[in-house]
Design an enzyme around this catalytic site. Structure first.
Site, PDB file in Angstrom:
ATOM      1  N   ASP A   1      25.399 -35.485  21.825  1.00  0.00           N
ATOM      2  CA  ASP A   1      25.088 -36.803  21.637  1.00  0.00           C
ATOM      3  C   ASP A   1      25.452 -37.441  22.787  1.00  0.00           C
ATOM      4  O   ASP A   1      26.789 -37.073  23.290  1.00  0.00           O
ATOM      5  CB  ASP A   1      25.738 -37.343  20.264  1.00  0.00           C
TER       6      ASP A   1
ATOM      7  N   ASP B   1      17.681 -37.332  17.339  1.00  0.00           N
ATOM      8  CA  ASP B   1      17.984 -38.087  16.493  1.00  0.00           C
ATOM      9  C   ASP B   1      17.149 -39.315  16.225  1.00  0.00           C
ATOM     10  O   ASP B   1      16.586 -39.767  15.080  1.00  0.00           O
ATOM     11  CB  ASP B   1      19.590 -38.740  16.415  1.00  0.00           C
TER      12      ASP B   1
END
Length: 170
Positions: A124, A145
């Protein structure tokens, strides 16, 4: 048993493939250009690039579970993706209200699976926050995501309306 429409919506998997490639490219950039946990401001007080490792699912759910979650989430993503691909095969190509969200979810699920298999965690790097408040940062996320969330939102929004061709029938 529902028959497959001709032409079906499997061509929407091309969008999944393009988004998957973009997701992996952006994660490669993050891994090769960012230092772990060192924010790089994009818009001061709102947006940083910050490399983090997510061992869990959304919002780091089960990130401290001891390792079994890696394989659980990998298996779950494969099952969900397989079901959505089968559903695309039974969806008319022009039914974009169904096909687009499915393509987004598939891209996101497989993008994060690749990370789990390669690294043992999800990469991330997008860090949003409101610098003028005491609120914590939004959990860091990635392109995969965003695809999953966009697909889920699309499924919900499009469930409230029916395709034009179905209006007036019933």
């Amino acid at each position: 048993m529902m028959s497959r429409p001709r032409p079906n919506a499997l061509s929407w998997l091309a969008l999944s493939a393009a988004l998957l490639a973009f997701d992996q490219f952006t994660k490669w950039l993050a891994v090769t250009r960012l230092e772990y946990l060192k924010p790089v401001p994009v818009i001061e007080g709102f947006w940083n690039w910050t490399l983090v490792h997510n061992y869990g699912a959304a919002f780091s759910f089960l990130s401290q579970a001891g390792g079994w979650q890696r394989w659980f989430f990998t298996g779950l993503a494969f099952v969900i993706s397989a079901v959505l691909v089968a559903w695309l095969a039974r969806t008319p190509r022009g039914d974009w209200r169904t096909a687009l969200p499915f393509a987004l979810v598939i891209a996101g699920a497989i993008g994060n699976v690749i990370d789990r298999i390669r690294h043992g965690y999800v990469v991330d790097f997008v860090d949003w926050y409101l610098g003028f408040t005491d609120l914590p940062h939004w959990p860091a996320f990635n392109v995969a995501d965003a695809c999953i969330v966009g697909g889920a939102v699309g499924l919900v929004l499009f469930s409230f309306s029916s395709p034009r061709s179905a209006k007036g029938k019933g």
